[in-house]
Design an enzyme around this catalytic site. Structure first.
Site, mmCIF file in Angstrom:
data_model
loop_
_atom_site.group_PDB
_atom_site.id
_atom_site.type_symbol
_atom_site.label_atom_id
_atom_site.label_comp_id
_atom_site.label_asym_id
_atom_site.label_seq_id
_atom_site.Cartn_x
_atom_site.Cartn_y
_atom_site.Cartn_z
ATOM 1 N N TYR A 59 -4.214 1.146 15.670
ATOM 2 C CA TYR A 59 -3.127 1.418 16.628
ATOM 3 C C TYR A 59 -3.540 1.080 18.072
ATOM 4 O O TYR A 59 -2.622 0.477 18.666
ATOM 5 C CB TYR A 59 -2.516 2.796 16.274
ATOM 6 C CG TYR A 59 -1.870 2.893 15.091
ATOM 7 C CD1 TYR A 59 -0.392 2.404 14.940
ATOM 8 C CD2 TYR A 59 -2.596 3.643 13.895
ATOM 9 C CE1 TYR A 59 0.006 2.424 13.609
ATOM 10 C CE2 TYR A 59 -2.232 3.651 12.639
ATOM 11 C CZ TYR A 59 -0.624 3.222 12.465
ATOM 12 O OH TYR A 59 -0.201 3.310 11.229
ATOM 13 N N GLU B 70 -7.561 8.236 6.430
ATOM 14 C CA GLU B 70 -7.765 8.995 7.746
ATOM 15 C C GLU B 70 -8.133 10.274 7.674
ATOM 16 O O GLU B 70 -7.586 11.342 8.521
ATOM 17 C CB GLU B 70 -6.366 8.766 8.665
ATOM 18 C CG GLU B 70 -5.776 7.426 9.070
ATOM 19 C CD GLU B 70 -4.756 7.372 9.944
ATOM 20 O OE1 GLU B 70 -4.345 8.385 10.504
ATOM 21 O OE2 GLU B 70 -4.661 6.172 10.391
ATOM 22 N N ASN C 148 -7.318 1.302 9.909
ATOM 23 C CA ASN C 148 -5.978 1.848 10.348
ATOM 24 C C ASN C 148 -6.044 1.629 11.635
ATOM 25 O O ASN C 148 -6.979 2.313 12.443
ATOM 26 C CB ASN C 148 -5.712 3.049 10.043
ATOM 27 C CG ASN C 148 -5.547 3.175 8.372
ATOM 28 O OD1 ASN C 148 -5.294 2.372 7.570
ATOM 29 N ND2 ASN C 148 -4.807 4.623 8.013
ATOM 30 N N GLU D 69 -3.586 -0.280 8.072
ATOM 31 C CA GLU D 69 -2.439 0.099 8.984
ATOM 32 C C GLU D 69 -2.419 -0.557 10.127
ATOM 33 O O GLU D 69 -3.713 -0.637 10.499
ATOM 34 C CB GLU D 69 -2.435 1.483 9.202
ATOM 35 C CG GLU D 69 -1.876 2.499 7.867
ATOM 36 C CD GLU D 69 -1.776 3.985 8.238
ATOM 37 O OE1 GLU D 69 -1.451 4.476 9.268
ATOM 38 O OE2 GLU D 69 -2.021 4.779 7.139
ATOM 39 N N ARG E 119 0.828 -1.325 -0.100
ATOM 40 C CA ARG E 119 0.019 0.104 -0.093
ATOM 41 C C ARG E 119 1.076 1.547 0.052
ATOM 42 O O ARG E 119 1.972 1.409 0.929
ATOM 43 C CB ARG E 119 -1.074 0.203 1.269
ATOM 44 C CG ARG E 119 -1.777 1.250 1.343
ATOM 45 C CD ARG E 119 -2.639 1.228 2.392
ATOM 46 N NE ARG E 119 -3.477 2.748 2.540
ATOM 47 C CZ ARG E 119 -3.325 3.380 3.812
ATOM 48 N NH1 ARG E 119 -2.664 2.999 4.723
ATOM 49 N NH2 ARG E 119 -3.730 4.708 3.649
ATOM 50 N N HIS F 121 -3.278 10.933 0.810
ATOM 51 C CA HIS F 121 -2.751 10.903 2.254
ATOM 52 C C HIS F 121 -2.021 11.981 2.655
ATOM 53 O O HIS F 121 -0.946 12.274 2.919
ATOM 54 C CB HIS F 121 -1.742 9.451 2.263
ATOM 55 C CG HIS F 121 -1.414 9.020 3.655
ATOM 56 N ND1 HIS F 121 -1.545 7.540 3.719
ATOM 57 C CD2 HIS F 121 -1.121 9.536 4.887
ATOM 58 C CE1 HIS F 121 -1.145 7.163 4.946
ATOM 59 N NE2 HIS F 121 -1.180 8.664 5.833
HETATM 60 C C1 BGP Z 1 -1.529 7.150 10.689
HETATM 61 C C2 BGP Z 1 -0.954 7.750 9.408
HETATM 62 C C3 BGP Z 1 0.236 7.319 8.939
HETATM 63 C C4 BGP Z 1 1.224 7.197 10.089
HETATM 64 C C5 BGP Z 1 0.739 6.322 11.305
HETATM 65 C C6 BGP Z 1 1.531 6.448 12.488
HETATM 66 O O1 BGP Z 1 -2.260 8.143 11.427
HETATM 67 O O2 BGP Z 1 -2.096 7.534 8.228
HETATM 68 O O3 BGP Z 1 0.700 8.267 7.846
HETATM 69 O O4 BGP Z 1 1.805 8.339 10.340
HETATM 70 O O5 BGP Z 1 -0.439 7.086 11.670
HETATM 71 O O6 BGP Z 1 1.453 7.661 13.157
HETATM 72 P P1 BGP Z 1 2.673 8.577 13.917
HETATM 73 O O7 BGP Z 1 3.484 8.496 12.869
HETATM 74 O O8 BGP Z 1 2.068 9.651 14.489
HETATM 75 O O9 BGP Z 1 3.360 7.768 14.721
#
Ligand code: BGP
Length: 478
Positions: A301, A170, A299, A378, A80, A124
């Site tokens: 986290y 995002e 995405n 992500e 991607r 992006h």
């Molecule tokens: C998401 C974005 C990415 C990447 C990732 C990690 O929000 O789509 O581009 O940056 O997060 O975040 P960070 O770089 O703030 O740790």
């Protein structure tokens, strides 16, 4: 649910990795590229960690063949990446810049030759600066036609080669930073303008999806959403209500609009009372409903835990961009919700809760609410890595993180979720928008730091070899 046996990863599952143009390419003014809002913003004093920027980034623009060779060696079956709008249209519209197109064509051809499915993200965050200056970018309806013009140029060029497309990356995270926290360009702090910019982005998203149907009839398209599932801090009704508010305002606001073509009702009613609701013109709902996605890009986290917030309570706060653990304050919207740490979860050095079960919950909530296939576009762990003698990086913490999240994917599939693939963030180390180069995510270490591009050497981390085995076994050896 504790399954006795987990569903295996299906044949054809997309084993990917992800990146974004501004974070990897560099070559910020090469071959006719125009400036993006990020090229300008990162050069303003005090906006990013130690003034880091993507002028050179990890120089993927000039090292693309080497990077694709590493992807092939690792065994990726998908990659991607995003296209930089101002590489294609230096001032946002008009005639396409052939040199910019040609770069992405070379990348796509190299991926296909290596047996890697391209997953192309249209946007992006690197808006052409010219459109920001001309009419305020996403705050003006003219953005819809310009975005469509740009996307159709890519559809026409790559329809035969690219099957998977991501429309907006995002939108929620980017616009929250851009119009509430003031930490992404154009660095505004105004909720009315936030909802206006979002409304135009929704219309633009639906407009290009409708155009996609004509130009790429065999392709699949959807937005990638930064989904942080909401948790309640406790079973106290006030916390449960705060959690409902948070899920509706921070998640369903976007996802319902993408997938149902309408805003969620309680949030819309609240914003109409506060005067912050977007101006929904006649015909807008029809546009939204004519451009529903084929899949949702997730995405993921972390999860976020919410508690009650009185009317004079916490407001939006800056996020941790230093990696100094424990420096993230509580943040929220007065009268609706505020964040609170979850005592059951460990956190990264940037205070992001580590919660693999949250990914299973995320995938299930989305699959049951929208009845669409999902793709993890992500997921990953940003951490300090240490380059050791003999070019070794022992990132066992990253392996642990990814393994646990892949297990969660498998559990979600066992729960009935249709998952197309998994594209962890990121393939190589990259520039983190606000956190510089020290917050690393890659399978491949890049020898550079905030101020010194050094030799940009590519170094396989331990996680590179781990993921290679995972892919070779189609997920049987996690
Ligand atoms: C998401 C974005 C990415 C990447 C990732 C990690 O929000 O789509 O581009 O940056 O997060 O975040 P960070 O770089 O703030 O740790």
């Amino acid at each position: 649910m504790h399954h006795a046996r987990l569903t295996p990863f299906p044949q054809g599952f997309l084993w990917g990795a992800a990146s974004a143009a501004y974070q990897v390419e560099g070559a910020h003014d090469a071959d006719g590229k125009g400036p993006s809002v990020w090229d300008v913003f990162t050069h303003l004093p005090g906006k990013t960690f130690q003034g880091s920027n993507g002028d050179v980034a990890v120089d993927h623009y000039h090292r693309m063949e080497e990077d694709v060779a590493l992807m092939k060696e690792m065994g990726l079956t998908a990659y991607r990446f995003s296209v930089s709008w101002p590489r294609i249209f230096p001032t946002g519209r008009g005639e396409a810049n052939e040199a910019g197109m040609a770069f992405y064509e070379r990348l796509i051809d190299a991926l296909i030759a290596a047996g890697i499915e391209p997953v192309l993200t249209l946007y992006h965050w690197d808006l052409p600066q010219a459109l920001q200056e001309e009419y305020g970018g996403w705050e003006d309806r003219r953005i819809i036609a310009d975005f469509e013009h740009y996307c159709v140029a890519l559809f026409q060029r790559f329809a035969g080669k690219v099957k998977y497309w991501v429309s907006l990356n995002e939108q929620n995270y980017n616009t929250t930073n851009a119009y509430q926290l003031g930490t992404h360009p154009p660095a505004v702090q105004d909720r009315k303008r936030f909802f206006t910019a979002n409304h135009h982005a929704f219309l633009a998203n639906a407009t290009v999806i409708a155009a996609f149907r004509k130009h790429v009839p065999n392709g699949l398209i959807g937005p990638s959403f930064a989904y942080s599932p909401a948790y309640p801090a406790s079973s106290a009704p006030a916390d449960m209500l705060a959690f409902e508010n948070a899920e509706e305002f921070t998640n369903w606001w976007w996802l319902d609009t993408y997938c149902f073509g309408r805003y969620p009702q309680a949030a819309l009613a609240w914003l109409q009372k506060t005067g912050e609701a977007p101006d929904i013109q006649p015909g807008d709902v029809a546009i939204l409903q004519a451009g529903l996605p084929d899949f949702v890009g997730v995405n993921y986290y972390y999860t976020t835990t919410f508690t009650d917030n009185p009317r004079d309570g916490a407001t939006m706060q800056r996020i941790n961009t230093t990696g100094q653990k424990g420096t993230t304050p509580s943040s929220g919207v007065p009268g609706l919700y505020r964040t609170t740490p979850n005592p059951h979860l460990p956190t990264s050095n940037w205070d992001w809760a580590i919660d693999p079960t949250g990914l299973r919950i995320a995938l299930r909530r989305l699959a049951s609410r929208y009845d669409l296939p999902l793709m993890v576009t992500e997921n990953g762990l940003g951490e300090f890595d240490k380059l050791e003698a003999g070019d070794k990086v022992h990132d066992d913490y990253r392996i642990d993180y990814l393994r646990a999240h892949l297990q969660a994917c498998q559990e979600a599939m066992s729960d009935g979720v249709q998952l197309l693939g998994y594209c962890p963030w990121s393939f190589t180390d990259i520039l983190s928008w606000l956190n510089g180069y020290q917050k690393r995510y890659g399978f491949v270490y890049i020898n550079r730091d905030e101020t010194d591009a050094k030799d940009l050497r590519r170094i396989r981390k331990d996680s590179f070899f781990w993921y290679q085995t995972v892919i070779a076994s189609n997920g049987q050896k996690l």
